[in-house]
Write a protein that holds these residues in place. Structure first.
Motif, PDB file in Angstrom:
ATOM      1  N   GLU A   1     -10.499   4.283  -5.053  1.00 20.60           N
ATOM      2  CA  GLU A   1      -9.727   4.601  -5.629  1.00 20.60           C
ATOM      3  C   GLU A   1      -8.624   4.021  -5.345  1.00 20.60           C
ATOM      4  OE1 GLU A   1      -9.422   6.137  -8.491  1.00 20.60           O
ATOM      5  OE2 GLU A   1     -11.706   5.631  -9.186  1.00 20.60           O
ATOM      6  N   PRO A   2      -8.543   3.870  -3.688  1.00 23.39           N
ATOM      7  CA  PRO A   2      -7.257   4.200  -3.117  1.00 23.39           C
ATOM      8  C   PRO A   2      -6.723   2.670  -3.098  1.00 23.39           C
ATOM      9  CG  PRO A   2      -8.670   4.906  -1.275  1.00 23.39           C
ATOM     10  CD  PRO A   2      -9.646   4.846  -2.584  1.00 23.39           C
ATOM     11  N   ALA A   3      -7.644   1.374  -3.100  1.00 22.01           N
ATOM     12  CA  ALA A   3      -7.601   0.344  -3.278  1.00 22.01           C
ATOM     13  C   ALA A   3      -6.044   0.847  -4.749  1.00 22.01           C
ATOM     14  CB  ALA A   3      -8.169  -0.527  -3.381  1.00 22.01           C
ATOM     15  N   ILE A   4      -6.847   0.923  -6.132  1.00 21.86           N
ATOM     16  CA  ILE A   4      -6.208   1.241  -7.493  1.00 21.86           C
ATOM     17  C   ILE A   4      -4.934   2.331  -7.440  1.00 21.86           C
ATOM     18  CG2 ILE A   4      -6.685   2.464  -9.792  1.00 21.86           C
ATOM     19  CD1 ILE A   4      -9.587   1.520  -9.934  1.00 21.86           C
ATOM     20  N   ALA A   5      -5.044   2.848  -6.697  1.00 24.45           N
ATOM     21  CA  ALA A   5      -3.661   3.937  -6.625  1.00 24.45           C
ATOM     22  C   ALA A   5      -2.390   2.417  -5.240  1.00 24.45           C
ATOM     23  CB  ALA A   5      -3.824   4.959  -5.405  1.00 24.45           C
ATOM     24  N   THR A   6      -3.158   1.789  -4.308  1.00 20.72           N
ATOM     25  CA  THR A   6      -2.252   0.686  -3.748  1.00 20.72           C
ATOM     26  C   THR A   6      -1.212  -0.277  -4.532  1.00 20.72           C
ATOM     27  OG1 THR A   6      -3.635   1.350  -1.459  1.00 20.72           O
ATOM     28  CG2 THR A   6      -1.786  -0.041  -2.050  1.00 20.72           C
ATOM     29  N   TYR A   7      -2.700  -0.642  -5.435  1.00 19.87           N
ATOM     30  CA  TYR A   7      -1.983  -1.664  -6.562  1.00 19.87           C
ATOM     31  C   TYR A   7      -0.800  -1.302  -7.042  1.00 19.87           C
ATOM     32  CZ  TYR A   7      -5.610  -4.994  -5.096  1.00 19.87           C
ATOM     33  OH  TYR A   7      -6.030  -6.467  -4.210  1.00 19.87           O
ATOM     34  N   ARG A   8      -1.209  -0.357  -7.281  1.00 19.90           N
ATOM     35  CA  ARG A   8      -0.125   1.079  -8.707  1.00 19.90           C
ATOM     36  C   ARG A   8       1.548   0.857  -7.780  1.00 19.90           C
ATOM     37  NH1 ARG A   8      -3.309   2.365 -13.271  1.00 19.90           N
ATOM     38  NH2 ARG A   8      -5.478   2.960 -13.162  1.00 19.90           N
ATOM     39  N   GLN A   9       0.988   1.021  -6.644  1.00 22.26           N
ATOM     40  CA  GLN A   9       2.329   1.342  -5.961  1.00 22.26           C
ATOM     41  C   GLN A   9       2.923  -0.093  -5.875  1.00 22.26           C
ATOM     42  OE1 GLN A   9       3.849   4.329  -5.333  1.00 22.26           O
ATOM     43  NE2 GLN A   9       5.546   2.742  -4.200  1.00 22.26           N
ATOM     44  N   ALA A  10       2.277  -1.103  -5.748  1.00 23.78           N
ATOM     45  CA  ALA A  10       2.550  -2.296  -5.292  1.00 23.78           C
ATOM     46  C   ALA A  10       3.735  -2.996  -6.468  1.00 23.78           C
ATOM     47  CB  ALA A  10       2.174  -3.040  -4.876  1.00 23.78           C
TER      48      ALA A  10
END
Length: 366
Positions: A206-215
């Protein structure tokens, strides 16, 4: 014995051993310099008591800012002939040598800068960059860290440190480095991308997906971020969104064989056999053009399996199939494929990308 003394002692030993033989090292993919910051011209502060040296230094800065690297090198060399202790000229000269891939010479210049000014965070960073490019990863990490001991706000050092730590499998340390870089510069899309990849490798989905979204908020044209995020969504029960995200990755990079393949697999697992077949055919063609015959043959087998399933398919089957269907008709979505060049974010891959490391230039008075 102080940490600074120990590092300086290590540095002297390293240079004695390697300066004569650096050309034997294998050069690995590493950050590239594509944009120099604007350097300050000489103002009130005299750069050297030697007026001729100061004049040549000024000429070098002017030519450097105009990207006349050959002229700038000549001027800085003339300045150093008149004042060998002109550290600012050596730092500029080192940057020019990096740009020209003359790494052994650059290493010498930055070593001299550190001897003249052991408290130069910039010189340690630039030294780390040279070592990084020469594949001397442990030495580069040491130099980046020393740069950060002197100046903890140097974002480029944090970023490149995170890249090397990731390559060594030190995920927690890499994550910490990227998070610090982002805290200092929240506009760095590549730092978010690399952080997301490290989080993904660590299983923090979940943190990885959220961070991809921010990228992607910062750089909506990053095909790698779309492709990697889609893989996470597909393998964690969010197939409809994954399909949409894969298609966005393909729009940005129509030659991405892995994105076509993973989209095809996801459609297959959703029971969308006809759509899956069309997408996999494109993946097959792309892999074949790349010379990846093994992957192309794998897709041919999968397409044969789809043809058999399509013949057995009931009229409503495509609407009822889900990712949890029986194992005989479900194909595991592969991990994101590794890019050959980690510094190229346009190519999908489970490898952090490196941005321009902001190789900087010493301003007068430093």
């Amino acid at each position: 014995m102080s940490e600074k003394y120990l590092f300086s002692h290590w540095l002297n030993l390293f240079c004695q051993v390697t300066l004569g033989g650096c050309s034997a090292f294998l050069l690995l993919a590493a950050p590239t310099i594509t944009n120099f910051p604007v350097s300050k011209l000489l103002a009130e502060t005299a750069i050297s008591q030697n007026l001729e040296a100061a004049s040549f230094f000024q000429q070098g800065v002017t030519r450097y800012n105009r990207q006349d690297l050959q002229g700038a090198e000549y001027a800085f060399q003339k300045a150093l002939q008149r004042d060998p202790n002109l550290g600012a000229a050596r730092n500029y000269l080192g940057n020019i040598l990096i740009e020209q891939n003359r790494l052994d010479e650059a290493l010498q210049e930055f070593t001299e800068v550190i001897k003249l000014n052991p408290n130069s965070s910039e010189a340690y960073y630039n030294l780390g960059l040279v070592l990084h490019r020469q594949g001397e990863k442990d030495a580069a990490i040491t130099a980046y860290r020393q740069s950060l001991v002197i100046d903890s706000t140097r974002v480029a050092a944090l970023y490149n440190l995170g890249l090397l730590l990731y390559e060594q499998g030190k995920l927690e340390e890499a994550i910490a480095a990227y998070q610090k870089a982002i805290n200092l510069d929240s506009s760095n899309a590549n730092a978010y991308l690399n952080l997301a990849i490290a989080l993904q490798q660590q299983g923090q989905i979940e943190p990885a997906i959220a961070t991809y979204r921010q990228a992607l908020k910062l750089n909506p044209k990053n095909a790698t971020a779309y492709s990697n995020m889609a893989n996470l969504l597909a393998t964690h029960g969010q197939a409809p969104e994954a399909i949409s995200v894969y298609r966005q990755a393909i729009r940005l990079n129509p030659k991405s064989a892995s994105a076509y393949y993973n989209l095809g697999v996801t459609l297959y697992n959703q029971g969308e056999f006809k759509k899956a077949s069309g997408v996999l055919k494109r993946a097959h063609n792309e892999y074949h053009q790349q010379g990846n015959i093994e992957q192309a043959q794998k897709i041919e087998q999968l397409m044969q399996q789809i043809a058999q399933k399509s013949g057995q398919q009931q009229p409503q089957a495509s609407q009822t199939a889900t990712p949890s269907q029986s194992s005989d008709s479900t194909v595991q979505t592969p991990e994101p494929q590794t890019a050959n060049q980690p510094e190229t974010p346009a190519n999908p891959g489970d490898v952090p990308v490196s941005v321009e490391p902001q190789s900087t230039s010493t301003s007068p008075g430093q």
